[in-house]
Design a protein around this motif. Structure first.
Motif, mmCIF file in Angstrom:
data_model
loop_
_atom_site.group_PDB
_atom_site.id
_atom_site.type_symbol
_atom_site.label_atom_id
_atom_site.label_comp_id
_atom_site.label_asym_id
_atom_site.label_seq_id
_atom_site.Cartn_x
_atom_site.Cartn_y
_atom_site.Cartn_z
ATOM 1 N N ASP A 172 46.501 65.095 -28.284
ATOM 2 C CA ASP A 172 46.210 63.723 -27.871
ATOM 3 C C ASP A 172 46.020 63.713 -26.357
ATOM 4 O O ASP A 172 46.894 64.140 -25.616
ATOM 5 C CB ASP A 172 47.388 62.817 -28.262
ATOM 6 C CG ASP A 172 47.159 61.361 -27.871
ATOM 7 O OD1 ASP A 172 46.105 61.064 -27.262
ATOM 8 O OD2 ASP A 172 48.032 60.529 -28.156
ATOM 9 N N GLU A 173 44.879 63.218 -25.907
ATOM 10 C CA GLU A 173 44.575 63.245 -24.474
ATOM 11 C C GLU A 173 45.592 62.469 -23.652
ATOM 12 O O GLU A 173 45.881 62.810 -22.505
ATOM 13 C CB GLU A 173 43.171 62.669 -24.232
ATOM 14 C CG GLU A 173 42.700 62.838 -22.804
ATOM 15 C CD GLU A 173 41.282 62.350 -22.593
ATOM 16 O OE1 GLU A 173 41.125 61.224 -22.088
ATOM 17 O OE2 GLU A 173 40.336 63.091 -22.957
ATOM 18 N N GLU A 174 46.183 61.441 -24.235
ATOM 19 C CA GLU A 174 47.139 60.620 -23.496
ATOM 20 C C GLU A 174 48.515 61.276 -23.375
ATOM 21 O O GLU A 174 49.321 60.884 -22.550
ATOM 22 C CB GLU A 174 47.281 59.248 -24.155
ATOM 23 C CG GLU A 174 46.040 58.386 -24.028
ATOM 24 C CD GLU A 174 45.649 58.168 -22.570
ATOM 25 O OE1 GLU A 174 46.514 57.792 -21.761
ATOM 26 O OE2 GLU A 174 44.462 58.392 -22.245
ATOM 27 N N GLN A 177 54.209 60.297 -26.377
ATOM 28 C CA GLN A 177 54.688 58.955 -26.063
ATOM 29 C C GLN A 177 56.182 58.896 -26.386
ATOM 30 O O GLN A 177 56.581 58.590 -27.506
ATOM 31 C CB GLN A 177 53.912 57.910 -26.878
ATOM 32 C CG GLN A 177 52.404 57.960 -26.678
ATOM 33 C CD GLN A 177 51.994 57.653 -25.237
ATOM 34 O OE1 GLN A 177 52.529 56.751 -24.609
ATOM 35 N NE2 GLN A 177 51.047 58.429 -24.722
ATOM 36 N N ASP A 258 56.227 67.104 -21.912
ATOM 37 C CA ASP A 258 55.567 66.291 -20.891
ATOM 38 C C ASP A 258 55.191 67.123 -19.667
ATOM 39 O O ASP A 258 54.152 66.898 -19.042
ATOM 40 C CB ASP A 258 56.498 65.158 -20.453
ATOM 41 C CG ASP A 258 56.772 64.176 -21.576
ATOM 42 O OD1 ASP A 258 55.914 63.321 -21.822
ATOM 43 O OD2 ASP A 258 57.830 64.303 -22.221
ATOM 44 N N LYS A 338 51.047 57.914 -14.002
ATOM 45 C CA LYS A 338 49.581 57.838 -13.931
ATOM 46 C C LYS A 338 48.991 59.148 -13.410
ATOM 47 O O LYS A 338 48.002 59.660 -13.947
ATOM 48 C CB LYS A 338 49.162 56.673 -13.031
ATOM 49 C CG LYS A 338 47.654 56.480 -12.972
ATOM 50 C CD LYS A 338 47.284 55.281 -12.097
ATOM 51 C CE LYS A 338 45.771 55.112 -12.033
ATOM 52 N NZ LYS A 338 45.381 53.961 -11.174
ATOM 53 N N ARG A 341 49.164 61.764 -16.143
ATOM 54 C CA ARG A 341 48.113 61.633 -17.161
ATOM 55 C C ARG A 341 46.764 62.121 -16.636
ATOM 56 O O ARG A 341 45.989 62.751 -17.368
ATOM 57 C CB ARG A 341 48.010 60.178 -17.627
ATOM 58 C CG ARG A 341 49.164 59.734 -18.522
ATOM 59 C CD ARG A 341 48.847 58.419 -19.218
ATOM 60 N NE ARG A 341 48.723 57.323 -18.255
ATOM 61 C CZ ARG A 341 49.736 56.563 -17.861
ATOM 62 N NH1 ARG A 341 50.957 56.787 -18.309
ATOM 63 N NH2 ARG A 341 49.527 55.573 -17.013
ATOM 64 N N GLU A 342 46.477 61.875 -15.383
ATOM 65 C CA GLU A 342 45.217 62.354 -14.792
ATOM 66 C C GLU A 342 45.171 63.875 -14.761
ATOM 67 O O GLU A 342 44.125 64.486 -15.050
ATOM 68 C CB GLU A 342 45.053 61.777 -13.381
ATOM 69 C CG GLU A 342 44.745 60.291 -13.364
ATOM 70 C CD GLU A 342 44.741 59.717 -11.951
ATOM 71 O OE1 GLU A 342 45.064 60.476 -11.005
ATOM 72 O OE2 GLU A 342 44.424 58.522 -11.796
ATOM 73 N N ARG A 344 46.801 65.820 -16.776
ATOM 74 C CA ARG A 344 46.668 66.252 -18.170
ATOM 75 C C ARG A 344 45.191 66.274 -18.578
ATOM 76 O O ARG A 344 44.725 67.232 -19.201
ATOM 77 C CB ARG A 344 47.463 65.317 -19.077
ATOM 78 C CG ARG A 344 47.355 65.652 -20.568
ATOM 79 C CD ARG A 344 48.172 64.685 -21.418
ATOM 80 N NE ARG A 344 48.016 64.953 -22.836
ATOM 81 C CZ ARG A 344 48.723 65.855 -23.507
ATOM 82 N NH1 ARG A 344 49.634 66.584 -22.886
ATOM 83 N NH2 ARG A 344 48.535 66.045 -24.802
ATOM 84 N N ARG A 345 44.457 65.237 -18.233
ATOM 85 C CA ARG A 345 43.033 65.188 -18.590
ATOM 86 C C ARG A 345 42.256 66.305 -17.892
ATOM 87 O O ARG A 345 41.347 66.906 -18.479
ATOM 88 C CB ARG A 345 42.453 63.824 -18.221
ATOM 89 C CG ARG A 345 43.034 62.667 -19.027
ATOM 90 C CD ARG A 345 42.280 61.375 -18.754
ATOM 91 N NE ARG A 345 42.988 60.230 -19.320
ATOM 92 C CZ ARG A 345 43.731 59.381 -18.611
ATOM 93 N NH1 ARG A 345 43.811 59.523 -17.294
ATOM 94 N NH2 ARG A 345 44.348 58.375 -19.214
#
Length: 372
Positions: A172-174, A177, A258, A338, A341-342, A344-345
């Motif tokens: 999952d790109e996000e 969770q 994470d 934030k 997450r960047e 990670r992408r």
């Protein structure tokens, strides 16, 4: 083609060698496999000649005892096998110090040689590639920039991609969770690496837990290293942070991390393709470090940084690899989701450089087509 002789000397090479064999058998039913390597090759070989992965040999740090061991394996195991039961092809996998000699001997005896997971000549002493000019029929490259390296030197090479992509679960790109952030510790695949890295990582975890309460810490143990080693290091270190120790050969646990503290090596590529932001460290003895500094020509050690040609994830090598240094980026990312997450992408975007799934089959087809 009826018989293949395949040799791997380290854990990652042993795994991708077994994946190559599975693909070759699908394309060539009835193929006889003679293997020399580790637990993965043992399972897929018709005849297994010995476990050399258990030696935990590592680059410049190889001991005189290990040198004598591998010399004996070459003269007393490999040469007699090649003479008595000639294979159609010989496939050395990575592990340059030993497998370069295997390639030379095999070619002298008249065998076709396909070097899979081609040696990283681009990282240090590129002139070594010329030593194998007469010994290797085709270099099979895992990384996109390697094919150009060989072709500029007029050496036969083909980029097939990395088989790791076939082993990874859906991502999952996000990212995960979870309320409780999970941090993975990957101190290396060899006992000496684990002894040097795990105490530093444990100290870093103490700092992280103090700055961001509620984190979960997971040590990823490797199957060929006794679990007792991890326990003895932690008990001797008197770590005050609770840590789980697990084995995770299918990446299901790791994909839920994470963040990660990671020794330089294959783990950095695995984490990148799983999209796990990481801090990379490496410590070795000073003699080995000084030799490596003189020989290594690349700017980065971590594979995501090499692939991106910039520092995507921070690296801390030798004296810079302190608990304070490696804890600081982790704490920053925990407090700035934030940015995490960047990153990670960015890491997941590196998947596109490998040509998609199916690397083992592409390598198998390259060998079979060349033989045909």
């Amino acid at each position: 083609m009826k018989r293949v002789f395949i040799i791997a000397g380290d854990p990652s090479g042993d795994l991708i060698a077994s994946q190559l064999i599975e693909s070759m058998r699908r394309l060539q039913p009835g193929l006889e496999v003679v293997g020399l390597g580790g637990a993965h090759l043992r399972k897929c070989s018709d005849r297994f000649l010995g476990n050399i992965v258990e030696q935990h040999a590592l680059g410049f740090a190889i001991s005189p005892k290990q040198i004598l061991y591998f010399r004996k394996i070459l003269t007393d195991v490999i040469v007699p096998e090649l003479k008595k039961n000639p294979p159609d092809v010989v496939v050395p996998v990575d592990f340059y110090g030993f497998n370069s000699r295997v390639a030379m001997v095999a070619k002298e005896l008249g065998h076709r040689v396909f070097y899979y997971a081609s040696p990283q000549f681009w990282a240090s002493r590129p002139g070594r590639a010329d030593r194998l000019r007469k010994s290797v029929d085709l270099f099979l490259c895992l990384f996109p920039f390697e094919e150009d390296f060989y072709k500029k030197r007029q050496l036969p090479a083909r980029f097939v991609g990395h088989p790791l992509l076939d082993s990874l679960p859906p991502i999952d790109e996000e990212g995960p969770q979870k309320v409780e952030p999970s941090i993975g510790l990957l101190p290396g695949s060899r006992p000496e690496e684990i002894r040097r890295h795990l105490p530093v990582m444990a100290d870093a975890c103490r700092l992280i837990a103090k700055a961001v309460p509620g984190c979960r810490f997971v040590i990823f143990a490797v199957p060929h290293v006794p679990r007792d080693l991890y326990h003895s290091i932690l008990s001797g270190h008197k770590s005050t942070v609770m840590m789980d120790i697990i084995q995770d050969e299918d990446y299901q646990w790791r994909s839920q991390m994470d963040l990660a503290l990671t020794a330089s090596g294959m783990e950095t590529l695995e984490n990148a393709l799983l999209g796990i932001p990481m801090v990379v460290m490496y410590k070795t003895n000073w003699i080995t470090y000084l030799i490596a500094r003189m020989l290594i020509r690349i700017r980065y050690l971590a594979m995501p940084n090499l692939l991106a040609d910039r520092e995507v994830v921070p690296e801390f090598i030798q004296w810079k690899a302190t608990a304070d240094a490696i804890a600081k980026p982790i704490i920053h990312w925990l407090k700035n989701p934030k940015e995490r997450r960047e990153l990670r992408r960015t890491l997941l975007s590196l998947r596109g450089k490998f040509g998609g799934n199916g690397a083992s089959e592409r390598a198998a087809r390259a060998i079979l087509e060349k033989v045909a």
